[in-house]
Design a protein around this motif. Sequence first.
Motif, PDB file in Angstrom:
ATOM      1  N   SER A 199       0.837  -1.211   0.000  1.00  0.00           N
ATOM      2  CA  SER A 199       0.000   0.000   0.000  1.00  0.00           C
ATOM      3  C   SER A 199       0.865   1.252   0.000  1.00  0.00           C
ATOM      4  O   SER A 199       0.586   2.218  -0.724  1.00  0.00           O
ATOM      5  N   PHE A 200       1.930   1.239   0.816  1.00  0.00           N
ATOM      6  CA  PHE A 200       2.815   2.396   0.867  1.00  0.00           C
ATOM      7  C   PHE A 200       3.492   2.630  -0.491  1.00  0.00           C
ATOM      8  O   PHE A 200       3.588   3.764  -0.974  1.00  0.00           O
ATOM      9  N   VAL A 201       3.972   1.539  -1.085  1.00  0.00           N
ATOM     10  CA  VAL A 201       4.690   1.657  -2.355  1.00  0.00           C
ATOM     11  C   VAL A 201       3.759   2.158  -3.459  1.00  0.00           C
ATOM     12  O   VAL A 201       4.124   3.044  -4.247  1.00  0.00           O
ATOM     13  N   LEU A 202       2.550   1.623  -3.534  1.00  0.00           N
ATOM     14  CA  LEU A 202       1.611   2.068  -4.561  1.00  0.00           C
ATOM     15  C   LEU A 202       1.205   3.529  -4.356  1.00  0.00           C
ATOM     16  O   LEU A 202       1.003   4.265  -5.325  1.00  0.00           O
ATOM     17  N   ASN A 203       1.083   3.947  -3.106  1.00  0.00           N
ATOM     18  CA  ASN A 203       0.825   5.359  -2.823  1.00  0.00           C
ATOM     19  C   ASN A 203       1.978   6.205  -3.332  1.00  0.00           C
ATOM     20  O   ASN A 203       1.788   7.264  -3.943  1.00  0.00           O
ATOM     21  N   GLY A 204       3.208   5.743  -3.101  1.00  0.00           N
ATOM     22  CA  GLY A 204       4.380   6.458  -3.608  1.00  0.00           C
ATOM     23  C   GLY A 204       4.410   6.516  -5.118  1.00  0.00           C
ATOM     24  O   GLY A 204       4.780   7.531  -5.704  1.00  0.00           O
ATOM     25  N   VAL A 205       3.995   5.431  -5.767  1.00  0.00           N
ATOM     26  CA  VAL A 205       3.969   5.395  -7.233  1.00  0.00           C
ATOM     27  C   VAL A 205       2.990   6.434  -7.776  1.00  0.00           C
ATOM     28  O   VAL A 205       3.290   7.152  -8.738  1.00  0.00           O
ATOM     29  N   THR A 206       1.801   6.529  -7.173  1.00  0.00           N
ATOM     30  CA  THR A 206       0.820   7.503  -7.658  1.00  0.00           C
ATOM     31  C   THR A 206       1.287   8.932  -7.392  1.00  0.00           C
ATOM     32  O   THR A 206       1.051   9.829  -8.206  1.00  0.00           O
ATOM     33  N   SER A 207       1.952   9.162  -6.260  1.00  0.00           N
ATOM     34  CA  SER A 207       2.482  10.498  -5.982  1.00  0.00           C
ATOM     35  C   SER A 207       3.575  10.857  -6.979  1.00  0.00           C
ATOM     36  O   SER A 207       3.624  11.981  -7.494  1.00  0.00           O
ATOM     37  N   PHE A 208       4.439   9.892  -7.280  1.00  0.00           N
ATOM     38  CA  PHE A 208       5.490  10.119  -8.274  1.00  0.00           C
ATOM     39  C   PHE A 208       4.879  10.379  -9.651  1.00  0.00           C
ATOM     40  O   PHE A 208       5.306  11.287 -10.375  1.00  0.00           O
ATOM     41  N   GLY A 209       3.848   9.614 -10.005  1.00  0.00           N
ATOM     42  CA  GLY A 209       3.187   9.812 -11.291  1.00  0.00           C
ATOM     43  C   GLY A 209       2.512  11.167 -11.392  1.00  0.00           C
ATOM     44  O   GLY A 209       2.540  11.817 -12.454  1.00  0.00           O
ATOM     45  N   PHE A 210       1.919  11.628 -10.287  1.00  0.00           N
ATOM     46  CA  PHE A 210       1.277  12.944 -10.273  1.00  0.00           C
ATOM     47  C   PHE A 210       2.320  14.036 -10.447  1.00  0.00           C
ATOM     48  O   PHE A 210       2.079  15.053 -11.117  1.00  0.00           O
TER      49      PHE A 210
END
Length: 421
Positions: free
Chosen positions: A165-176
């Motif tokens: 969950s933490f990693v996927l949250n980081g991925v979406t923040s990086f993508g944004f």
Amino acid sequence: MKWLEQYPKEVKGFLVASLVASAGGSLMWPLTTMYVFDELGRSMQDAGFVILIQSMGGIAGQLLGGAMYHRIGVKKLIVGSLLLNALGLFTLPFINGLWGLFIVMMGFIGFCNAVSMPAIQAFIGFRFADRRGELFNVIYVANNIGVALGTAMSGFLAEISYHLSFVLNGVTSFGFAIFFLSYLTKLDGPGVPEQSHHPQPKTPLPAGPGAWALLGNTRIYLFMGLGSLFLWFGNSIWNTGVSPFIISEGMSKTAYGYLWTLNGILIFAAQPLTNAIKRWFARTESSQMTVSALFYLSAYLVIVAMHSYPGMVLAMVLATLGEMLISPAIPAFISERAGHAAPFYIGVTGGMGAVGRVIGPYAMGTMYDGGGLTPVAWLAAGVAVLSCLSFMVHARLSKNSSLNHNLHDKNARQADASSPH
């Protein structure tokens, strides 16, 4: 989704990116307490302390993000804060046994995530000035669709791994962040007018660029910020009043989750109703804030009167209508009235609202331990009254300010007409 066809391509792209980012962000916040208690083996008191540190970081981030918008530039501020937020999320899986470092990182994540909030809202107000009120509402809806999707997935992901969950949250923040980097780079290209980013203010601001000078213009933000503080203080009843009441009454824990499912559905499905309310009773942003507080007040009075699950459902419906009215109204009002200083005032009011979110759970939790749901509901109703009064004062001050400004313009035009040429 025919209603999307009326917007230009860049707005549609922004909506999709915002939805994905909010879905990623909502993967984490429902699981933070469970992660600390279950995965790290800490107490619920420790879990509450982590949430407190994260919230305090959010308050600081809101204030700094608004104040630094024009100083370092919108691109560096938004992209940089989102990248740092992603970096913080990516480090969480590697600091399992380091409790002190985990607390620091949660504060850092709360700070970086909040820095981008007033900057993004101010950018929308500047870039789409002719439709800002409408777009704030559309983006609010898109964000809540993302929240609904993210919270629905969070439980399944937690069964696999909290760290996922933490990693996927980081991925979406990086993508944004990458989306904004590309988006803002295109806007900086040749042929883009400077005023699309930094319009001239419509309302005169205090002399001097300093924060203290801007804070002196209390008509724009003070009572609106206080109303927001009281509103989010009272809204803590759902976590520190309704939630333990449902458990103590022997109801299923999923019954509490259904209330938030209803919240997410209404935010999308009840748009025609809130649009009708705006047309009939609340045409201006200031009146929408006051009507919002009245909806919240009615929700808490329902909880006082009906200690039952149907009462909770009705209260959630009323509170959601209040949320739908106020969430787009505050940034729209500030963007319209504050002009160049809008990022600063969005950050200040956001920070004041976050204070309510911080102190509300502690106050209501203490009252619930002492007397159950009834005193908590009365406290929520009391602060809702204070919120309504604050918004009414704000509406009166902003109306007088507009009248004085219009009178000044009229006198100036008459003086110009009577002067010899």
